[in-house]
Design a protein around this motif. Structure first.
Motif, PDB file in Angstrom:
ATOM      1  N   ILE A   1       0.858  -1.179   0.000  1.00 18.43           N
ATOM      2  CA  ILE A   1       0.000   0.000   0.000  1.00 18.43           C
ATOM      3  C   ILE A   1       0.894   1.227   0.000  1.00 18.43           C
ATOM      4  CG2 ILE A   1      -1.948  -1.100   1.186  1.00 18.43           C
ATOM      5  CD1 ILE A   1      -1.062   0.450   3.730  1.00 18.43           C
ATOM      6  N   ASP A   2       0.403   2.280  -0.602  1.00 18.77           N
ATOM      7  CA  ASP A   2       1.077   3.569  -0.554  1.00 18.77           C
ATOM      8  C   ASP A   2       0.172   4.522   0.201  1.00 18.77           C
ATOM      9  OD1 ASP A   2       3.579   3.421  -2.171  1.00 18.77           O
ATOM     10  OD2 ASP A   2       2.178   2.762  -3.716  1.00 18.77           O
TER      11      ASP A   2
ATOM     12  N   LEU B   1       9.290  -2.876  12.182  1.00 24.03           N
ATOM     13  CA  LEU B   1       9.329  -2.077  10.969  1.00 24.03           C
ATOM     14  C   LEU B   1      10.732  -2.238  10.402  1.00 24.03           C
ATOM     15  CD1 LEU B   1       7.736   1.291  12.187  1.00 24.03           C
ATOM     16  CD2 LEU B   1       6.611  -0.546  10.899  1.00 24.03           C
ATOM     17  N   GLY B   2      10.850  -2.421   9.104  1.00 24.31           N
ATOM     18  CA  GLY B   2      12.164  -2.583   8.487  1.00 24.31           C
ATOM     19  C   GLY B   2      12.278  -1.747   7.235  1.00 24.31           C
ATOM     20  N   LEU B   3      13.501  -1.355   6.914  1.00 22.26           N
ATOM     21  CA  LEU B   3      13.738  -0.557   5.711  1.00 22.26           C
ATOM     22  C   LEU B   3      15.188  -0.701   5.284  1.00 22.26           C
ATOM     23  CD1 LEU B   3      15.475   2.222   6.594  1.00 22.26           C
ATOM     24  CD2 LEU B   3      13.302   2.719   7.674  1.00 22.26           C
ATOM     25  N   PHE B   4      15.444  -0.276   4.053  1.00 23.33           N
ATOM     26  CA  PHE B   4      16.799  -0.176   3.517  1.00 23.33           C
ATOM     27  C   PHE B   4      17.034   1.284   3.155  1.00 23.33           C
ATOM     28  CE2 PHE B   4      15.604  -4.538   2.632  1.00 23.33           C
ATOM     29  CZ  PHE B   4      16.749  -5.254   2.977  1.00 23.33           C
ATOM     30  N   THR B   5      18.237   1.759   3.372  1.00 28.26           N
ATOM     31  CA  THR B   5      18.611   3.110   2.958  1.00 28.26           C
ATOM     32  C   THR B   5      20.079   3.099   2.545  1.00 28.26           C
ATOM     33  OG1 THR B   5      18.493   5.459   3.553  1.00 28.26           O
ATOM     34  CG2 THR B   5      19.251   3.953   5.277  1.00 28.26           C
ATOM     35  N   ILE B   6      20.464   4.116   1.818  1.00 26.74           N
ATOM     36  CA  ILE B   6      21.855   4.233   1.388  1.00 26.74           C
ATOM     37  C   ILE B   6      22.596   5.114   2.396  1.00 26.74           C
ATOM     38  CG2 ILE B   6      23.394   5.092  -0.429  1.00 26.74           C
ATOM     39  CD1 ILE B   6      21.906   2.512  -1.180  1.00 26.74           C
ATOM     40  N   LEU B   7      23.663   4.578   2.956  1.00 26.49           N
ATOM     41  CA  LEU B   7      24.441   5.251   3.996  1.00 26.49           C
ATOM     42  C   LEU B   7      24.847   6.665   3.587  1.00 26.49           C
ATOM     43  CD1 LEU B   7      26.029   5.038   6.707  1.00 26.49           C
ATOM     44  CD2 LEU B   7      27.948   4.194   5.349  1.00 26.49           C
ATOM     45  N   GLU B   8      25.295   6.825   2.379  1.00 22.81           N
ATOM     46  CA  GLU B   8      25.865   8.092   1.936  1.00 22.81           C
ATOM     47  C   GLU B   8      24.831   9.214   1.798  1.00 22.81           C
ATOM     48  OE1 GLU B   8      28.688   4.901   1.308  1.00 22.81           O
ATOM     49  OE2 GLU B   8      26.577   5.055   0.761  1.00 22.81           O
ATOM     50  N   THR B   9      23.548   8.911   1.887  1.00 19.10           N
ATOM     51  CA  THR B   9      22.522   9.963   1.828  1.00 19.10           C
ATOM     52  C   THR B   9      22.410  10.736   3.136  1.00 19.10           C
ATOM     53  OG1 THR B   9      20.754   8.486   2.590  1.00 19.10           O
ATOM     54  CG2 THR B   9      21.105   8.661   0.187  1.00 19.10           C
ATOM     55  N   GLY B  10      22.943  10.168   4.226  1.00 14.84           N
ATOM     56  CA  GLY B  10      22.785  10.792   5.538  1.00 14.84           C
ATOM     57  C   GLY B  10      21.503  10.369   6.240  1.00 14.84           C
ATOM     58  N   ASN B  11      20.697   9.527   5.612  1.00 16.83           N
ATOM     59  CA  ASN B  11      19.415   9.133   6.209  1.00 16.83           C
ATOM     60  C   ASN B  11      19.553   8.170   7.383  1.00 16.83           C
ATOM     61  OD1 ASN B  11      17.903  10.730   4.501  1.00 16.83           O
ATOM     62  ND2 ASN B  11      17.650   9.112   2.985  1.00 16.83           N
ATOM     63  N   VAL B  12      20.684   7.480   7.493  1.00 15.10           N
ATOM     64  CA  VAL B  12      20.861   6.549   8.612  1.00 15.10           C
ATOM     65  C   VAL B  12      20.719   7.287   9.939  1.00 15.10           C
ATOM     66  CG1 VAL B  12      22.532   5.056   9.799  1.00 15.10           C
ATOM     67  CG2 VAL B  12      22.216   4.873   7.315  1.00 15.10           C
ATOM     68  N   GLU B  13      21.330   8.451  10.064  1.00 17.30           N
ATOM     69  CA  GLU B  13      21.252   9.218  11.312  1.00 17.30           C
ATOM     70  C   GLU B  13      19.811   9.599  11.645  1.00 17.30           C
ATOM     71  OE1 GLU B  13      23.462   9.842   8.845  1.00 17.30           O
ATOM     72  OE2 GLU B  13      25.252   9.108   9.872  1.00 17.30           O
ATOM     73  N   PHE B  14      19.037   9.975  10.625  1.00 16.66           N
ATOM     74  CA  PHE B  14      17.628  10.309  10.823  1.00 16.66           C
ATOM     75  C   PHE B  14      16.885   9.117  11.416  1.00 16.66           C
ATOM     76  CE2 PHE B  14      13.315   9.935   9.035  1.00 16.66           C
ATOM     77  CZ  PHE B  14      12.723  11.050   9.611  1.00 16.66           C
TER      78      PHE B  14
ATOM     79  N   GLY C   1       5.592   3.775   1.159  1.00 24.35           N
ATOM     80  CA  GLY C   1       5.092   2.491   0.685  1.00 24.35           C
ATOM     81  C   GLY C   1       5.309   1.456   1.775  1.00 24.35           C
ATOM     82  N   LEU C   2       4.361   0.529   1.921  1.00 22.81           N
ATOM     83  CA  LEU C   2       4.419  -0.478   2.979  1.00 22.81           C
ATOM     84  C   LEU C   2       3.996  -1.836   2.434  1.00 22.81           C
ATOM     85  CD1 LEU C   2       2.471   1.615   5.639  1.00 22.81           C
ATOM     86  CD2 LEU C   2       4.949   1.323   5.536  1.00 22.81           C
ATOM     87  N   TYR C   3       4.689  -2.889   2.860  1.00 23.75           N
ATOM     88  CA  TYR C   3       4.238  -4.248   2.559  1.00 23.75           C
ATOM     89  C   TYR C   3       4.721  -5.182   3.660  1.00 23.75           C
ATOM     90  CZ  TYR C   3       8.926  -5.258   0.675  1.00 23.75           C
ATOM     91  OH  TYR C   3      10.280  -5.430   0.521  1.00 23.75           O
TER      92      TYR C   3
ATOM     93  N   LEU D   1       6.973  -5.354   8.827  1.00 25.04           N
ATOM     94  CA  LEU D   1       6.368  -4.459   7.855  1.00 25.04           C
ATOM     95  C   LEU D   1       7.512  -3.684   7.212  1.00 25.04           C
ATOM     96  CD1 LEU D   1       3.621  -3.470   6.708  1.00 25.04           C
ATOM     97  CD2 LEU D   1       3.872  -1.501   8.221  1.00 25.04           C
ATOM     98  N   ARG D   2       7.674  -3.835   5.910  1.00 31.45           N
ATOM     99  CA  ARG D   2       8.744  -3.167   5.183  1.00 31.45           C
ATOM    100  C   ARG D   2       8.282  -1.795   4.718  1.00 31.45           C
ATOM    101  NH1 ARG D   2      13.953  -5.106   5.322  1.00 31.45           N
ATOM    102  NH2 ARG D   2      13.903  -7.359   5.240  1.00 31.45           N
ATOM    103  N   ILE D   3       9.165  -0.841   4.901  1.00 35.29           N
ATOM    104  CA  ILE D   3       8.940   0.536   4.466  1.00 35.29           C
ATOM    105  C   ILE D   3       9.761   0.732   3.201  1.00 35.29           C
ATOM    106  CG2 ILE D   3       9.378   2.956   5.034  1.00 35.29           C
ATOM    107  CD1 ILE D   3       9.109   2.014   8.034  1.00 35.29           C
TER     108      ILE D   3
END
Length: 158
Positions: free
Chosen positions: A51-52, A110-123, A66-68, A74-76
């Motif tokens: 779902i979005d 809740l689980g997700l993947f992010t790219i380290l170099e975007t700075g989103n890990v800290e968020f 987005g979630l599934y 539950l993946r984000i």
């Protein structure tokens, strides 16, 4: 100043709107990385039940998520907030929505993947997510970095 954020599940008729919001929200991320031409999105059979949701502030669409379900998790995917509407609690509101969906679906995390170099890990660390894995992200490329790292993060449903 507290902003009233409303979140709705996107209808099938809003798919293009979701894509447009996500594309505009990811403009800053795309300065860090982009998928390679041969990249294929991670996909599972569970993702067909994706779902979005769209977040709005005072009637203005501000972000998407987005979630599934993936077993007990539950993946984000594709969490994004429009640049002009960041720092107003939109991402936190979308993550709170994700948590409610997780509870409804009996998901424990809740689980997700992010790219380290975007700075989103800290968020995500500030929002109680923990790093559970990190590996080279061979599916994307960057003009700014020699290598990119995909980080898997997770947090318990509260």
């Amino acid at each position: 100043m507290k902003h009233l954020i409303s979140i709705r599940i996107a209808s099938a008729a809003e798919r293009e709107q979701v894509r447009s919001i996500r594309d505009r929200a990811f403009v800053s991320v795309r300065t860090v990385y982009s998928p390679t031409e041969t990249a294929t999105p991670k996909s599972t059979s569970q993702e067909t039940a994706r779902i979005d949701a769209i977040a709005s502030i005072q009637g203005l669409d501000a972000g998407v998520i987005g979630l599934y379900s993936d077993g007990p998790q539950l993946r984000i995917t594709g969490l994004g907030v429009l640049p002009a509407l960041r720092k107003r609690g939109v991402a936190s509101g979308l993550l709170n929505f994700a948590e409610r969906v997780a509870i409804e679906r009996d998901c424990r995390t809740l689980g997700l993947f992010t790219i380290l170099e975007t700075g989103n890990v800290e968020f995500f660390l500030r929002l109680s997510f923990a790093i559970v894995d990190e590996q080279l992200a061979n599916w994307c490329e960057s003009d700014r970095f020699d290598a990119l790292h995909e980080v898997e993060m997770r947090r318990d449903v509260r």
